[in-house]
Structure formats: C-alpha cells, structure tokens
Design an enzyme around this catalytic site. Structure first.
Site, mmCIF file in Angstrom:
data_model
loop_
_atom_site.group_PDB
_atom_site.id
_atom_site.type_symbol
_atom_site.label_atom_id
_atom_site.label_comp_id
_atom_site.label_asym_id
_atom_site.label_seq_id
_atom_site.Cartn_x
_atom_site.Cartn_y
_atom_site.Cartn_z
ATOM 1 N N THR A 195 0.831 -1.201 0.000
ATOM 2 C CA THR A 195 0.000 0.000 0.000
ATOM 3 C C THR A 195 0.867 1.254 0.000
ATOM 4 O O THR A 195 1.993 1.245 0.495
ATOM 5 C CB THR A 195 -0.917 0.054 1.249
ATOM 6 O OG1 THR A 195 -0.112 -0.033 2.408
ATOM 7 C CG2 THR A 195 -1.939 -1.049 1.245
ATOM 8 N N ASN A 197 0.792 5.114 1.248
ATOM 9 C CA ASN A 197 0.129 6.062 2.145
ATOM 10 C C ASN A 197 0.457 7.473 1.648
ATOM 11 O O ASN A 197 1.620 7.870 1.657
ATOM 12 C CB ASN A 197 0.710 5.812 3.543
ATOM 13 C CG ASN A 197 -0.165 6.369 4.615
ATOM 14 O OD1 ASN A 197 -0.509 7.530 4.567
ATOM 15 N ND2 ASN A 197 -0.513 5.537 5.582
ATOM 16 N N GLU A 245 -4.929 5.814 1.464
ATOM 17 C CA GLU A 245 -4.020 4.697 1.310
ATOM 18 C C GLU A 245 -4.422 3.894 0.078
ATOM 19 O O GLU A 245 -5.524 3.350 0.020
ATOM 20 C CB GLU A 245 -4.093 3.825 2.559
ATOM 21 C CG GLU A 245 -2.902 2.952 2.730
ATOM 22 C CD GLU A 245 -2.869 2.340 4.122
ATOM 23 O OE1 GLU A 245 -1.769 2.228 4.672
ATOM 24 O OE2 GLU A 245 -3.922 1.975 4.656
#
Length: 307
Positions: A195, A197, A245
């Site tokens: 992921t 952010n 995210e």
C-alpha cells in the site's frame, strides 16, 4: 514578445465549464498563431480576502497538470494572489497586467467571472474594455449537466459526500489527488497488500470516508488499478488522522518518497471496522476483485478535452 490568448479563472477541479473556456482559448490561439495560456492564482482570492481557509478540489500542481494533460495548454501563469493583486483596479488589471505584462491579445472568461479590486470587474466590463483596446474577447456561457450548472462549489460538495461517479460527470474526468508516498504503519505491506500512504497537500479535499476503485499513475507514467481507502483505518489504527491509502494491484516494488497520482472512479463501500486482520484481508481481496471487474471493460471515458 510572446503574444497570448489567455483564459481567466481559478479553475478549481478543471471541470466541464472550465473546459469550454480552455477549448475556446486553444482554438483562438491556433487561429491567431499565438500561445494559448491560462492566468490563474496560487490560492483562492476569497481565502486571502476573508482569511478563512477554502478547501479545494485540486492542489495548484494538479490544476496545472489537468489543464496541460486534458486541454493541451502548457502555459499556465500561476500568479501569487498578494496585496498588489488584491488592490489592483479592474481596468488596470486588464491593461497593466494582462496586456502589459503578459501580452494578451485575446481574453476568454466565464459568464460569472469577477476580477480586480473588490471584485468590481464583470464579464460585461471585460468585453467593453477589450473592445476599447482592440483586444479579442469571448465570454463563455454556463455549462449544464442534466439541468444543473457545472460549478466548483457543487463538485466540492459531491466529493465531500463521496459521490465520485457523479462528481466525475461534472468534472469531465476522474477526481484526481496527487501526493507523495510516506511510510505508513507498515501493516498494509507486511501483512496484507503493498500500500501507498499518501501525504495530501494542505487545503485539498479528500473524498468522504470509504473505499474506492481508483487508478494510480507513477512518475514514469505506468498505471495500476488500485483499491484506495480514505479514512482513519479503524481496524489497524485507532487514531483520527485521515489517511489516503492506495493498494496497487499487481504492483511489485517500493513506492516510498515517490509521487503518485490517484484517480477516483467509484465508491465501493463505507469504511468499517473488522474483528481481525484475516477478515480485513478477505474484504480487501473482495475490494480488489470488485476494482478489477470495474476496469475489466476498459477505463471509463469522460468528455473533457473533447475526447
């Protein structure tokens, strides 16, 4: 001296109404053999005058990029809205700044464009002054979608409500957020999926909390379908900070420190708290499947830029 055909406005969202101005500017510049340009400000004049922060659809960088990418106008004059700008009388603004400093030969503005000290300049006064000076001028009428006037104010509300597919109809392109990838808590990458952010620029609106089908574009132009969570990540994080995210599907590699452009297409579900990371993992897998299915028919087309 570079003669310019200049579109005037703030262009937050670079929506279909702005698109009508930008297309007209590009056409007229091509006809005259001039440079098409946009004259805009680095921050909303209203924010400077009232001192109240104004949340925006786009950062200045995204505004510039959308104008260039969708409408082919690379000459974006993004000028500080300072004391000089705030106190310049409307006619002086045309003569001294637009013509004198930026060599305008033709101006294009929207039906509700206001400018100059205390917003005293109107489209009517602009057209009159251009006629006096021998400049070309176009005042573009309002643009409507389904009987509603396209405006940044209306689109901001849709974004805040998470009504992204409706917002996109008025924008003429997917709602866009560009940010730098920072280190999150690492839970996404270590236990679930890779992921990114995002650090969101100040004063930029994020859509309503929830999970979205999005597309992420890296600095090198490569593109990935992504599941993007907007909110506080209640399963893995009990804080109140809003995070954006993006989980890039089928991506391998390190994104930290890179710039990522995220385009929002569809609101998949509300953000909810799961009892375990396993339940969260299963839901993210379902979100990934829903996102892949959404893009399986090809990326939806919008009407910006005359596409």
């Amino acid at each position: 001296m570079k003669e310019r055909v200049i579109a005037l406005g703030f262009f937050d969202g670079v929506h279909l109404g702005h698109g009508a101005l930008l297309r007209r500017t590009a056409e007229e510049a091509a006809r005259r053999g001039c440079t098409p340009a946009v004259f805009t400000f680095d921050r909303p004049p209203k924010e400077v005058v009232t001192g109240v922060p104004c949340p925006l659809i786009n950062s200045p960088e995204d505004r510039r990029d959308l104008i260039r990418r969708l409408y082919g106008i690379g000459d974006v004059l993004m000028v500080p809205f300072d004391q000089e700008m705030m106190t310049t009388p409307w006619d002086d603004y045309i003569v001294r700044i637009l013509v004198g400093r930026y060599h305008a030969v033709h101006l294009v503005a929207g039906h509700d464009h206001r400018f100059g000290h205390k917003n005293q300049g109107t489209p009517e006064l602009l057209a009159q002054k251009c006629a006096e000076l021998g400049l070309g001028c176009d005042i573009i009428p309002k643009v409507e979608v389904a009987g509603i006037t396209v405006s940044s104010t209306y689109i901001r509300r849709l974004v805040e409500l998470g009504q992204i597919d409706r917002a996109n109809r008025f924008l003429g392109h997917p709602h866009t957020l560009t940010g730098t990838v920072r280190h999150g808590r690492g839970i996404g990458s270590s236990r679930l999926f890779p992921t990114a952010n995002l650090i969101i620029p100040p004063h930029v609106l994020v859509p309503s909390h929830g999970v979205y089908a999005t597309r992420a574009t890296l600095e090198d132009g490569s593109c990935y379908a992504a599941v993007t969570n907007v909110g506080t990540r209640p399963t893995v994080h009990n804080g109140t900070d809003i995070t954006v995210e993006a989980c890039l599907l089928d991506f391998q590699g390190d994104l930290y420190g890179k710039t990522l452009r995220v385009e929002f297409y569809e609101h998949l579900r509300q953000e909810i708290r799961f009892d375990s990371l396993e339940a969260l993992r299963a839901q993210i897998q379902a979100d990934a499947d829903a996102t892949r299915a959404y893009f399986a028919d090809g990326v939806p087309m919008f009407s910006a830029g005359g596409h």
